[in-house]
Structure formats: structure tokens, C-alpha cells
Design a protein around this motif. Structure first.
Motif, PDB file in Angstrom:
ATOM      1  N   ILE B  76       2.075   7.960   1.859  1.00 54.86           N
ATOM      2  CA  ILE B  76       1.478   6.668   2.221  1.00 54.86           C
ATOM      3  C   ILE B  76       0.399   6.356   1.208  1.00 54.86           C
ATOM      4  CG2 ILE B  76       0.311   5.379   4.014  1.00 54.86           C
ATOM      5  CD1 ILE B  76       1.298   7.399   5.997  1.00 54.86           C
ATOM      6  N   ASN B  77       0.585   5.260   0.474  1.00 54.61           N
ATOM      7  CA  ASN B  77      -0.400   4.868  -0.534  1.00 54.61           C
ATOM      8  C   ASN B  77      -0.754   6.040  -1.443  1.00 54.61           C
ATOM      9  OD1 ASN B  77      -0.497   2.285   0.443  1.00 54.61           O
ATOM     10  ND2 ASN B  77      -2.225   2.701   1.825  1.00 54.61           N
ATOM     11  N   LYS B 336      -1.012   3.478   6.966  1.00 58.63           N
ATOM     12  CA  LYS B 336      -0.675   2.512   5.910  1.00 58.63           C
ATOM     13  C   LYS B 336      -1.536   1.271   6.045  1.00 58.63           C
ATOM     14  CE  LYS B 336       3.661   0.709   4.167  1.00 58.63           C
ATOM     15  NZ  LYS B 336       4.874   0.530   4.947  1.00 58.63           N
ATOM     16  N   GLY B 339      -5.163   0.934   4.717  1.00 60.80           N
ATOM     17  CA  GLY B 339      -5.517   0.601   3.333  1.00 60.80           C
ATOM     18  C   GLY B 339      -5.549   1.790   2.398  1.00 60.80           C
ATOM     19  N   ASP B 340      -6.135   1.543   1.216  1.00 62.24           N
ATOM     20  CA  ASP B 340      -6.116   2.572   0.179  1.00 62.24           C
ATOM     21  C   ASP B 340      -7.058   3.718   0.469  1.00 62.24           C
ATOM     22  OD1 ASP B 340      -5.626   0.029  -2.257  1.00 62.24           O
ATOM     23  OD2 ASP B 340      -4.201   1.540  -1.551  1.00 62.24           O
TER      24      ASP B 340
END
Lengths: 370, 410, 290
Positions: B76-77, B336, B339-340
Motif C-alpha cells: 500500500i503506497n 490506503k 494517504g502517504d
């Protein structure tokens, strides 16, 4: 002049009367204090004097486990007083914990009495139950007393469940953080201090009790009833006193346990709980002061140790890998069972035996410990 | 003598003061515990080796399968999920330290599970203090969602919801609007809660006849069935384990009675039907919120593939496994959405914003909201097909959404 | 009234199993003076051994029975050799803890081999429900009661009529005097353990036909204690009678009050018996007061 026997020799009456008799004792005390002082810091910060220690190196042990171990130590010491020092086999240990939890729920959560009063109330409740069950059953022989306390276990748990359902919720009885004066004990460090002080007080208290006439009569009754009776000891009364005293302490520990966990439901007190404590005192060494401490530490820490080992063993290792990962709890069970059997067969004195041998060897060095 | 006592007290006092004075807070290396540049740690607390392991272990396997799949698809990311699973052995005394471990010792960004109700009750009050979000897996107790706890997200429908659906389906099954209902439960605290819930709903033509307890480890339920015969209900609401269901089926065989039973979600499983003829075995159905294989929905193929990859292909016909898998998907989505640079707080917020999230039909769509922390809003009754050794759904999730009254959120 | 009779009949059926377990338990206690907590777990082992043979090797049930009995006998001998014999003469607590450790060991090993889930026997014993004057009883129940009655008969005859039986009674009465007359105590103890384990295994095989097999079965062993005490700890017919009574009490309590109270009531009865008449129904006074 050479002084054989490191730390053992006392050369004057004045020295004998001092609390810290010999240089050896001072060293031991300093090390113990340092350990106790540093433990929470090491566990929380994962470093010792700046050197980082990983979680697995600490065997996955954290402050919560240490606190629970302290509670286990107190439970084991009080059980040992009854079983190891007075020779009364009681399976009611979990029942008295439940009495303590019940008292804490009633006096603490419902009536909101101050914490020290709640603990006192828990102890009194335990002593009363102990007297009620002790009066009739202590006349029975060991085996039958054991069965009577087994029956007590089921009855008390049933009553506890009714109380829980009637006054609280199916999820369990909640306990608030205890307050001693201005201090609220709401995190593990504060609990550590409280439990440590309590455990030390209990240890010293029991040790001193056993040096009094009352305490020695417990041991006399355990060793040889008839001889004790012929010396003028009132055997039934001694047994009752021991039972009531032990119940008092166990209930207080039960109340502390309830407060620490914050929530107790009827599922917390099972026969396995009782068996666990018996395992502790037997593996540690019954009828000794240090035994229950060793046993409690071993019993509480073993699952963590096994879990950490299990993490290192990849699941693909034939047999061991799969079993360790899928059935850790049962591996612990099997290990404890084997340990018990080995100790019962070969070294009934338990871990304490080894400890005494070690201690003797060190203090008498360079002489042999015979 | 005084000096001895004084020295001893002094030592104790100094130690106490020193310890309290020196209490430092847990030191976290980063602002977001459990998150590093390329991994994010998620913890689970469930019963792996205790008495209910047979129900909870498949759940954990489902979560593992879901996370393995996510990691294989690239994470994820840019971060892979690191699953830290703790065993509570059905015991609060073990579950509570396990929770504390996942908060500060081996920190995680979020926790899933707490499937043991006692443990859930003990830990839910601690969530706010530790500011860590929790997604429940197989149980959602009343105290955790009413009043709403900002950090607790119940994926499972509460007992109240389940009883709502059971009674709604019961009316259809016995084909009467006015019927008599009895309860069988296992005598534990949650069983008694189910009794109360059914009693409350015994209005408008539904009559409550009484409850009967089958304790764990009971060897024979003749006496209980006799009491039931005395009540003569049209339908029985069941709470307990599959062993008890099996016992009842055998007793009904013996006595020749045909009382239908509808069980709550954790009570079923293929083993309930073993060793009993279909005539009596099929009297038992239960409501579930996860769709087991081979009932086919959009997400089934992915789930089966993920299970096979993780080595759990035999468990896909177990709703508990599917529940875990779906839970894993929900958590992955929340991460997700965070965010980052996910933190515990941003994951919490992301969970709360989930609206109509689809798990491919494996469960009803998941929605949370500031006023509603129960994610799944429906269940469907399942019946067992002896000829195919698999479950069949009776209707679909949409058929029963209206039955739910959201009792605990009122 | 029919309801009452039905409860009693069901109680007798389940009580037969308690009696069977208690029989083995009392036998061991009478011969070796050891209070074995492991009896319930031996029942579990019997059930699982049967399961293993039925499903892994696909052996038909009738052939499984003797194989399980033989395996149980071997297990009993092993227990005697490795656990009981070294601890003969130790204080009560040591012996009790040793049997508890044994029970933990058995439970752990069973789970490691077969997992924690419940397993079931493929249908083995005929299970037809009979209706006699309005009272329902299953053929399985009748088989169980029959087996228990047979067991009492066999043991009764064994102890009364055979030489070995006589030797065992002598050992139980006074092991030193028996040794003086030339009876091999060890051999008798081994025999007692063997019979005790075999009866437990039979109980397990029977039980597995009544319900799903899981580690919970070992809890039935707990109920054999009240049964044994009720009957008198050293009386073999007493143990079976005690088991029947416990079974009936349990069913009546469940039927008229509720299931949770049943365990508490059963143990409450035990408590009362211990306080008022600890020697039980068939026991002799004087062996019990401290």
C-alpha cells in the motif's frame, strides 16, 4: 588474614545484630535495588545505559508481564503458606481470587469506597469465606479437604456469575483506576511500584510470621500432627488460622488483580488457574520462601519465552516448526507437565533446591557445599 | 532495633520515590508508531491456542491471506504490511498485556481482532488512552459501540443486530407472523445477553417461552430438550458452539421432535452437522455476515486464490475465514485512504469515512460514520447442504437489511 | 410425571458413563492409594485413539474396540511404570500433582496431534430411539448401560472368584501384609492401572458415539469425583451407584432449574456429603476424619 567463605563470616555480636551483616549482603542489596530500579526503564525504553536492546532479546517481556508476575508471586506466596507450610491442600485458590474481585466490584465500583478500604474489605470477605468453609471441612483428611475446596470452587464461581449478571453486564465487571490519596494509579510504571511494594511487604510479612510461635505451629502441624498436639498445639485452631489468613491475603491479591486488569468476567477463574498456581509452588519448591517466587516467575515468563523462540523457528522446520507455531499454548503445557513430573520425581524441593545449593556453594567457597 | 526498622523503611521509601519520579513515558522513535519507510505494522489479538481457537484461528488465517495478497500486489503506497499477531488464549490476563505490547512494545499502527468478548470489554476503555484504532473481527459487544468509542470500529454486527435478523427470518421459516420463541444458550454472559435481547423483542404477537442452558462440556442434553418440549416453541434461537448444536440434533433424533433452530453467527460450522441425519441436522440454520465458498460472489475467486497462496485453501468454506479475509481488505483500504504517511489517527479517520465499501460481496458493504461504528449492517441465514457438504445462503444480504433496528446506537 | 421419569432415565444413561469412569478411578485409588486426576483425560485419550484408528486407518468400529483396549492397557502400564511407581509412598499432594501433570501432558499431546477442533465418529453404534411407556431412550444409551452393568459383573466376579482378584483385594487392604505373604505389589499396582485405564478408554469409545469428541471430554473426569465420594471412595459397586446418582441429579437439576446451576448443585451435593457423611454410601466410617 584470609577470610574463607565470601560474605559469610560474622565476627562480633554487634555485627550480628546489624541489618546488613556482611559485605556480601550489602553487595547483594545494591545489585537487587539497581535491578529493580532499572527494570522498568530498560523495558520501556528498550535500552540499557544507551545500548539498545531488541524486543526479542528481552524475550518479548514487557512491563505488563512483570506486573502480572508480581501478582502471581503474591498469589503463590499466599498459597504456599497454606499448602507448603501448613500442609493443607486447598483447590479453592481461584474461588478466593473471585471473592476478592467480587469485593472490589461491590465496594469499589459500586460503593466507590476509597481504595485502601476496598482492599481491606476484600481481605475480610476472604477471611469470612475461609472461616465458613474451614470450620466444617478442616476436620476432614487431606483428600476430602481437597474435594471440599474443589466443590467450593464451583459454587463460588456460580455465585460470582450471578452477581456479575445481576449488577453489571455480561461483558464483565469494570474496575476504575485505584487512587491512593492524590495519586492515581493508571499506568504500568505506577502499578509496578505499587505491586512491588506490596509483594515485598507480603514476602517479609510471611517470612516473619513463620518465625513467630504462630508460624512455627503451622509447620509443626504440617510435619506431624500428633506430635504437635502432644506439645500443646491446638491443631484444629492452627489450621483454621492458617486457612483464614491465607484466604485474607489471597482475596486482597484477587482485588489487586481485578483492578489491574480493569475487567473481570466469570471466565477468568477456572480450574486451570488453580492448577497453574500449584504448578508454580511445586516447581519453585514448596515450603520455602524463595520457591514460590521462582515458580511464579517461571510460570509467567515461560509462555513469552516459548513464543519468542517460536518466532525464530521458521514454520517449515519439520514437525517442530509447525507444532510450535500452531499450538504454542500446548507446547507450553507439555513442557510444564514434563517439568512438574521430573521435579516431583527427582527433586521435590523444586527450583529452590538448586538455588540453595548455588547459594551455599558461593558463600562457602572455596570450601565445598556439603 | 529502631535503626533496622528505620533503615528498612527508608530503603523502601527511597525506592518508591525514585521509581515514581523517574517514570518516563514510552519513547517512540517516530510520530507514527508502527510505520516505517517501507513497512506498516498491523496487530491482531485473538484466541490462537485457547478453547475457542477452532473458531478464531480460521479468522486469523483469513487476515493473513488478505495481507499476503495485498503485499504480493505491491503493498500500500509502497509499504508492505507486517502482521504482528498476539494470542489472548481467551483470557483477559493474557489479552491485556498483549494489547499493551502492540501499543508500545512492538508498536503497531492499528489493531484488529479482540474476538474474545471479555478481552474486548477489558481493552475497549484503553483504546482512547492509547489513541490506537481497533477493527473488531468476530464479535462486537454492546459496551464497545454504545456509547460510541471513537477508536473502536465493529466490523461484526452486534448481537442485537443478529437477533433482529434471526427473528425476521424465523417468521418466514415457520410461515407465521405470530410465533413462540425459546432460547438455548451456553450460560455464559453473552448467552444471557442473547436471552435478554430475545425477551425484549417478544412483542406484537411474538411470544417468549423461556430459555434453556447447555453448558460447555455437557454430555447429554436430554433434560434441556425436555424443557423445550414443555415450552413447545415454534422456533428456537441458538447461542453456543457447534458441539452443542450437534448434541441437540442427536437429542431431537432420539425424541423425534422437529424444532427448528436458528443460531447466531459464531455458533455454526460444518462440524455441527456431523453424525446426524439430514432430517434432524437441517433443522439448524444460522445467520452469517460472511459468504463462504462455494457460494459464488464477485470476490470469491480472488479470495480462493489468496487462500491457496497462503496455504489455507481448505478453510475457504468456513465463514470465519472469510470474515477475517474481509476484515483484512477493509483494513487495507483504510490504510490506503490514510494517504502517504499514515498515522494511527489518520487510519482511524479513514476507517470512519468508509462508506459503502465493497468486499466483493463476501460481506455486506461496509460503512462507518461518526455516529455509527458498526460496519456491517446485515446478515443472511445459511443452511447446510449434506449432499455437497457446503453452505447455501437463503436469500441475500439486501433481504435482511431492513430487519435491523440498530438497537445499540439509539 | 412422565417428565420426571424421563429425566431419571436420561440421568441413568449418562450416569452409567460417570459410573464407568468412577469405577476405574476408585479401583486405582483402592489398590494404589493414589488419587488420580488423570482419569478424565484417559477417557479423552480413548476417544481420540478410536477416532485416529477409525479415520486414519479406516478400520471398522468392531475391530477398533479391541485395538484401543490393548493400546489403553499399554498406556496404563507405561503410566504405572513411569509415573506412579516412582512416587509410591509420597505425600498426597505430590501424587495429586503428578496425576495433574499427567493429565496436562495427555491433553497437550492430544491437541498437538489432533488439533483443538471437535471431531466426530462416523456412525458406529446403532442409534434408534425407543419409546417405552412414553419414555424415550436411545439404543446407544441402552448399550452404554449394558456395558457398565457388564463391567460391574465382570469385576465383581473377578475380585471374588479369581486368584488374581483375591491378590488385588489383599494389596488394597494392606499392602505390607500382602507383600509378606508373597504377593507382588508392583504387579498388582500395574494391573490396577491397566484396568483403570482400560475402563476409561471404554468410556471414551462409548461417549464418542453420543457426541462430538473434543478435549472437553476430559472435564467429565471431574464429575467422577463426586460419584466416587458418594459411593464411598473404596467401594467399586459404590462408585457405579454414585455415578448413577450424580447423573440423575444433574439431569433433574438441568431439567427443573437450569444447566449452569446443575454443576454448582452437583458439587454442592458433594460438599454436603463430605460434611455430613464423608464415607459415602458404602464406605466405612473412621477412615476419613483427620
Amino acid at each position: 588474614m584470609s577470610r574463607p567463605g565470601f560474605g559469610r563470616i560474622v565476627t562480633s555480636y554487634r555485627q550480628e545484630r546489624r541489618l546488613l551483616r556482611t559485605p556480601g549482603r550489602i553487595v547483594v542489596l545494591v545489585i537487587a535495588l539497581a535491578f529493580v530500579f532499572l527494570l522498568p526503564m530498560v523495558l520501556l525504553q528498550h535500552s540499557l545505559f544507551g545500548i539498545p536492546i531488541s524486543d526479542s532479546q528481552l524475550l518479548g517481556i514487557g512491563l505488563p508481564q512483570v506486573n502480572l508476575t508480581l501478582i502471581a508471586i503474591m498469589g503463590a506466596i499466599s498459597l504456599n503458606l497454606l499448602v507448603g507450610y501448613t500442609g493443607l491442600i486447598s483447590l479453592g485458590h481461584a474461588a478466593f481470587f473471585a471473592v476478592g474481585a467480587f469485593a472490589a466490584g461491590f465496594l469499589g465500583t459500586q460503593l466507590q469506597l476509597p481504595f485502601p478500604l476496598v482492599l481491606l474489605g476484600a481481605g475480610v470477605a476472604g477471611a469470612i469465606v475461609g472461616l465458613l468453609i474451614g470450620l466444617p471441612s478442616l476436620r476432614l483428611q487431606g483428600l476430602y479437604l481437597m474435594l471440599a475446596t474443589l466443590a467450593l470452587h464451583f459454587v463460588v464461581i456460580f455465585v460470582f456469575l450471578q452477581y456479575q449478571i445481576g449488577n453489571f453486564s455480561p461483558a464483565g465487571i469494570p474496575y476504575l483506576s485505584p487512587e491512593i490519596g492524590p495519586l492515581i494509579i493508571d499506568d504500568d510504571q505506577k502499578w509496578y511500584v505499587l505491586l512491588l511494594i506490596a509483594a515485598v511487604l507480603l514476602l517479609l510479612g510471611v517470612r516473619n510470621l513463620l518465625r513467630t510461635r504462630q508460624g512455627r505451629s503451622f509447620i509443626a502441624v504440617r510435619d506431624h500432627e500428633i506430635a504437635a498436639a502432644s506439645m500443646g498445639i491446638n491443631v484444629p485452631r492452627v489450621r483454621l488460622t492458617s486457612f483464614a489468613l491465607s484466604s485474607f491475603v489471597v482475596s486482597v491479591v484477587g482485588a489487586l488483580y481485578a483492578y489491574y486488569l480493569g475487567n473481570i468476567g466469570e471466565g477468568s477463574f477456572t480450574l486451570n488457574f488453580v492448577i497453574g498456581y500449584f504448578a508454580m509452588i511445586i516447581i519453585g519448591g514448596m515450603g520455602s520462601m524463595a520457591g514460590p517466587v521462582f515458580g511464579a516467575i517461571l510460570w509467567s515468563m515461560l509462555p513469552q519465552v516459548i513464543q519468542t523462540i517460536a518466532k525464530q523457528v521458521p514454520a517449515s522446520t519439520p514437525f517442530f516448526g509447525q507444532v510450535l507455531n500452531a499450538y504454542q499454548g500446548f507446547v507450553v503445557l507439555v513442557i510444564v507437565a514434563i517439568l512438574l513430573l521430573v521435579i516431583l520425581r527427582f527433586r521435590p524441593g523444586g527450583l529452590n533446591d538448586y538455588w540453595q545449593t548455588l547459594k551455599g556453594g558461593v558463600t562457602k567457597w572455596p570450601y565445598r557445599n556439603k | 532495633m529502631h535503626s533496622k526498622l528505620g533503615l528498612a523503611l527508608g530503603a523502601v521509601a527511597i525506592t518508591a520515590v525514585a521509581l515514581t519520579g523517574c517514570s518516563t513515558g514510552p519513547s517512540t522513535s517516530a510520530d507514527s508508531p508502527g510505520v516505517t519507510a517501507d513497512t506498516i505494522s498491523i496487530g491482531t489479538i485473538s484466541d490462537q491456542t485457547g478453547p475457542t481457537a477452532s473458531i478464531q484461528l480460521p479468522w486469523l488465517h483469513g487476515v493473513q491471506s488478505a495481507f499476503d495478497k495485498v503485499n504480493k500486489d505491491g503493498g500500500i503506497n509502497g509499504r508492505k504490511i507486517d502482521l504482528l499477531s498476539e494470542d489472548d488464549k481467551y483470557d483477559v490476563a493474557i489479552g491485556q498485556p498483549a494489547f499493551k505490547k502492540l501499543v508500545s512494545q512492538t508498536p503497531t499502527a492499528a489493531i484488529m481482532g479482540l474476538n474474545t468478548s471479555n478481552v474486548q470489554a477489558a481493552i475497549t476503555p484503553l483504546l482512547k488512552q492509547s489513541a490506537i484504532p481497533l477493527l473488531s473481527g468476530q464479535a462486537t459487544i454492546k459496551e464497545a459501540v454504545s456509547p460510541i468509542n471513537p477508536y473502536f470500529f465493529g466490523l461484526t454486527p452486534t448481537y442485537a443486530d443478529q437477533v433482529d435478523v434471526i427473528l425476521d427470518y424465523a417468521a418466514k421459516r415457520v410461515d407465521k407472523k405470530n410465533f413462540t420463541v425459546a432460547v438455548i444458550d451456553n450460560g455464559t454472559a453473552s448467552g444471557l445477553e442473547v436471552e435478554d435481547l430475545v425477551k425484549e423483542r417478544a412483542v406484537d404477537g411474538i411470544k417468549y417461552a423461556g430459555a434453556v442452558v447447555i453448558e460447555a462440556g455437557a454430555a447429554s442434553v436430554d433434560a434441556q430438550l425436555q424443557t423445550i418440549i414443555g415450552y413447545d416453541p415454534d422456533v428456537i434461537v441458538f447461542h453456543g458452539t457447534s458441539s452443542a448444536v450437534n448434541l441437540i440434533a442427536r437429542a431431537q433424533e432420539k425424541f423425534g421432535t422437529h424444532y427448528p433452530l436458528i443460531g447466531i453467527a459464531p455458533s455454526g460450522g460444518p462440524s455441527a452437522f456431523a453424525g446426524v441425519t439430514p432430517e434432524f441436522g437441517n433443522l439448524y440454520e444460522y445467520v452469517q455476515w460472511a459468504t463462504p465458498f462455494p457460494i459464488k460472489v464477485k470476490g470469491t475467486d480472488d479470495m480462493v486464490a489468496a487462500a491457496k497462496a497462503a496455504g489455507f485453501d481448505k478453510e475457504t468454506n468456513n465463514p470465519d475465514f472469510v470474515a477475517g479475509y474481509a476484515g483484512g481488505l477493509v483494513m487495507a483500504q483504510a490504510i490506503k485512504d490514510a494517504g502517504d504517511d499514515p498515522t494511527r489517527k489518520s487510519i482511524r479517520d479513514a476507517l470512519e469515512k468508509l462508506d459503502d465499501f465493497s468486499t466483493g460481496g463476501l460481506t455486506p458493504n461496509v460503512s462507518f460514520g461518526p455516529k455509527d461504528h458498526v460496519g456491517v449492517q446485515s446478515l443472511v441465514p445459511l443452511k447446510w447442504d449434506y449432499s455437497t457438504s457446503a453452505f447455501e445462503a437463503i436469500g441475500s444480504y439486501e433481504d435482511y437489511t431492513d430487519a435491523i433496528t440498530n438497537e445499540y446506537q439509539k | 410425571m412422565t417428565e420426571f421419569i424421563q429425566l431419571v432415565v436420561s440421568g441413568l444413561a449418562i450416569g452409567s458413563i460417570y459410573g464407568l469412569i468412577a469405577l476405574g478411578f476408585v479401583l486405582i485409588y483402592k489398590s494404589t492409594d493414589v488419587f488420580s486426576f488423570a482419569q478424565g483425560d484417559l477417557v479423552m485419550v480413548g476417544a481420540y485413539l478410536g477416532f485416529g484408528l477409525l479415520t486414519w486407518l479406516g478400520i471398522p468400529f468392531l475391530a477398533v474396540i479391541p485395538i484401543v483396549l490393548v493400546l489403553a492397557a499399554l498406556l496404563g502400564l507405561a503410566i504405572q511404570r513411569f509415573v506412579f511407581k516412582p512416587m509410591m509412598g509420597s505425600p498426597l499432594l505430590i501424587m495429586v500433582m503428578a496425576t495433574i501433570a499427567l493429565s496436562l501432558l495427555l491433553r497437550g499431546v492430544v491437541v498437538i496431534i489432533w488439533g483443538t477442533g471437535a471431531v466426530t465418529y462416523p456412525s458406529t453404534l446403532p442409534n434408534v430411539a425407543l419409546d417405552i411407556f412414553g419414555v424415550k431412550i436411545a439404543t446407544v444409551d441402552l448399550i452404554i448401560m449394558g456395558v457398565t452393568a457388564l463391567a460391574i459383573l465382570i469385576f465383581g466376579l473377578f475380585f471374588r472368584l479369581t486368584r488374581v482378584g483375591l491378590h488385588m483385594r489383599a494389596i488394597a487392604e494392606n499392602s505390607e501384609a500382602a507383600a509378606v505373604v508373597g504377593i507382588n505389589a508392583n504387579r498388582m499396582f500395574s494391573l490396577a492401572l491397566l484396568i483403570g485405564t482400560v475402563t476409561a478408554a471404554v468410556g471414551g469409545l462409548l461417549l464418542a458415539n453420543l457426541q462430538l469428541v473434543s478435549t472437553n471430554i476430559s472435564e467429565l473426569g471431574l464429575l467422577s469425583f463426586p460419584a466416587a465420594v458418594l459411593g464411598g471412595m473404596r467401594s467399586i459397586p459404590g462408585s457405579v451407584v454414585g455415578g448413577l446418582i450424580i447423573g440423575v441429579i444433574g439431569q433433574l437439576a438441568t431439567g427443573y432449574i437450569n444447566g449452569t446451576a446443575a454443576t454448582a448443585i452437583t458439587f454442592g451435593v458433594l460438599l454436603v456429603v463430605l460434611l455430613l457423611r464423608p464415607q459415602g454410601i458404602f464406605g466405612s466410617k473412621g477412615v476419613v476424619r483427620a
